[in-house]
Design a protein around this motif. Structure first.
Motif, PDB file in Angstrom:
ATOM      1  N   ARG A 173      14.780  -9.143   0.757  1.00 19.53           N
ATOM      2  CA  ARG A 173      14.414 -10.104  -0.287  1.00 19.53           C
ATOM      3  C   ARG A 173      12.950 -10.478  -0.125  1.00 19.53           C
ATOM      4  O   ARG A 173      12.524 -10.939   0.929  1.00 19.53           O
ATOM      5  N   MET A 174      12.182 -10.276  -1.182  1.00 21.78           N
ATOM      6  CA  MET A 174      10.753 -10.552  -1.143  1.00 21.78           C
ATOM      7  C   MET A 174      10.465 -11.957  -1.677  1.00 21.78           C
ATOM      8  O   MET A 174      11.197 -12.479  -2.522  1.00 21.78           O
ATOM      9  N   PRO A 175       9.403 -12.592  -1.189  1.00 17.94           N
ATOM     10  CA  PRO A 175       9.063 -13.933  -1.667  1.00 17.94           C
ATOM     11  C   PRO A 175       8.822 -13.950  -3.171  1.00 17.94           C
ATOM     12  O   PRO A 175       8.313 -12.978  -3.742  1.00 17.94           O
ATOM     13  N   HIS A 176       9.188 -15.058  -3.773  1.00 18.21           N
ATOM     14  CA  HIS A 176       9.031 -15.193  -5.221  1.00 18.21           C
ATOM     15  C   HIS A 176       7.555 -15.300  -5.584  1.00 18.21           C
ATOM     16  O   HIS A 176       6.788 -16.016  -4.939  1.00 18.21           O
ATOM     17  N   VAL A 177       7.152 -14.578  -6.624  1.00 20.36           N
ATOM     18  CA  VAL A 177       5.799 -14.667  -7.179  1.00 20.36           C
ATOM     19  C   VAL A 177       5.936 -15.248  -8.575  1.00 20.36           C
ATOM     20  O   VAL A 177       6.504 -14.606  -9.463  1.00 20.36           O
ATOM     21  N   PRO A 178       5.447 -16.476  -8.811  1.00 20.71           N
ATOM     22  CA  PRO A 178       5.696 -17.136 -10.094  1.00 20.71           C
ATOM     23  C   PRO A 178       5.138 -16.403 -11.311  1.00 20.71           C
ATOM     24  O   PRO A 178       5.723 -16.461 -12.386  1.00 20.71           O
ATOM     25  N   SER A 179       4.002 -15.731 -11.180  1.00 21.61           N
ATOM     26  CA  SER A 179       3.446 -14.987 -12.312  1.00 21.61           C
ATOM     27  C   SER A 179       4.259 -13.722 -12.502  1.00 21.61           C
ATOM     28  O   SER A 179       4.167 -12.776 -11.708  1.00 21.61           O
ATOM     29  N   LEU A 180       5.061 -13.693 -13.561  1.00 25.18           N
ATOM     30  CA  LEU A 180       5.925 -12.530 -13.792  1.00 25.18           C
ATOM     31  C   LEU A 180       5.103 -11.274 -14.030  1.00 25.18           C
ATOM     32  O   LEU A 180       5.413 -10.204 -13.498  1.00 25.18           O
ATOM     33  N   ALA A 181       4.047 -11.367 -14.823  1.00 20.57           N
ATOM     34  CA  ALA A 181       3.227 -10.185 -15.095  1.00 20.57           C
ATOM     35  C   ALA A 181       2.656  -9.620 -13.804  1.00 20.57           C
ATOM     36  O   ALA A 181       2.671  -8.398 -13.577  1.00 20.57           O
ATOM     37  N   TYR A 182       2.183 -10.492 -12.933  1.00 17.48           N
ATOM     38  CA  TYR A 182       1.610 -10.003 -11.677  1.00 17.48           C
ATOM     39  C   TYR A 182       2.689  -9.430 -10.769  1.00 17.48           C
ATOM     40  O   TYR A 182       2.460  -8.441 -10.070  1.00 17.48           O
ATOM     41  N   ARG A 183       3.879 -10.024 -10.797  1.00 11.85           N
ATOM     42  CA  ARG A 183       4.979  -9.490  -9.991  1.00 11.85           C
ATOM     43  C   ARG A 183       5.335  -8.068 -10.424  1.00 11.85           C
ATOM     44  O   ARG A 183       5.602  -7.199  -9.598  1.00 11.85           O
TER      45      ARG A 183
END
Length: 264
Positions: A173-183
């Protein structure tokens, strides 16, 4: 590189510079959507610039942006600019570097040019109608995951064990990245293998990143495995999955079954 991509790439870089003039400088902030979604002065400045420069260059195009009133006449245009002036506004306001300007050209419901500019990170992703996507002008390799490798998955903890059992490989499980586009861009350049996209993502959150991911052999799909159609009357979407190509059909079916089990 086609003309539309040239146009949005140059505009995206300038838009990133405009955003950086506000970054970590305490920009004015207010809230929309009944107080749930922050908007900063930088969002508006970037949106104003992009709308002016892009529609001046392509007056025949429609316009869809998170920070502009959604006019129904965009549905009468074959080609539409789909823009998120700052994807990751909360991160931007907090001084976190993980945010980006997202610009796509959508034609007949399909992204044909896409750019993500993350100026605080010094990263620019771009993709057109042919060739691989690029990061800072360098072509990204087509993403393939070897069968025995650990699946790096950005998703709620509750899904991780079920996905691991279903795909027959370890899942980290990878840490959440709030910017969906960047994720999604992180999948394209190999830092992630897959992510779950929660319900109500909008066209402007995913159109540019979807194309970038497609150009390296991945994509964003519904749980039924269908590709996303953009510039419809409704711009929001249900649960989606994104990842590299060989994972997608099985991963989408697995997440669908796990969601049904959780709500059944």
């Amino acid at each position: 590189m086609d003309d539309d991509l040239d146009l949005i790439l140059a505009a995206g870089v300038e838009a990133g510079d405009i955003a950086m003039r506000h970054f970590r400088r305490d920009p004015e902030v207010w809230y929309k959507n009944n107080g749930t979604s922050p908007v900063s002065a930088a969002d508006v400045a970037v949106d104003t610039y992009l709308k002016d420069v892009l529609l001046s260059a392509r007056p025949e195009f429609g316009w869809l942006s998170e920070e502009t009133f959604d006019a129904a006449d965009r549905l009468t245009h074959d080609s539409v600019f789909v823009v998120d002036p700052i994807d990751g506004t909360r991160a931007f306001i907090q001084g976190d570097e993980t945010w980006c300007v997202s610009i796509a050209v959508v034609r007949a419901g399909v992204p044909v040019a896409g750019v993500l500019v993350a100026p605080a990170l010094g990263e620019t992703f771009a993709a057109g109608t042919s060739g691989s996507a690029t990061k800072n002008g360098v072509a990204l390799p087509i993403g393939l995951l070897a069968p025995q490798e650990t699946l790096r998955f950005a998703a709620p903890t509750a899904l991780i064990d079920g996905v691991a059992d279903a795909v027959g490989r370890p899942v980290q499980r990878m840490p959440h990245v709030p910017s969906l586009a960047y994720r999604l861009a992180m999948i394209a350049d190999g830092r992630l293998d897959a992510t779950l996209v929660k319900p109500r993502a909008r066209d402007w959150d995913i159109a540019a990143a979807d194309l970038i991911l497609r150009r390296v052999g991945g994509g964003v799909t519904t749980l039924g495995g269908e590709e996303i159609v953009y510039n419809r009357q409704q711009t929001d979407h249900g649960i989606l999955v994104a990842g590299i190509g060989e994972l997608m059909p099985g991963l989408a079916r697995t997440v669908e079954r796990l969601q049904e089990r959780a709500t059944g």
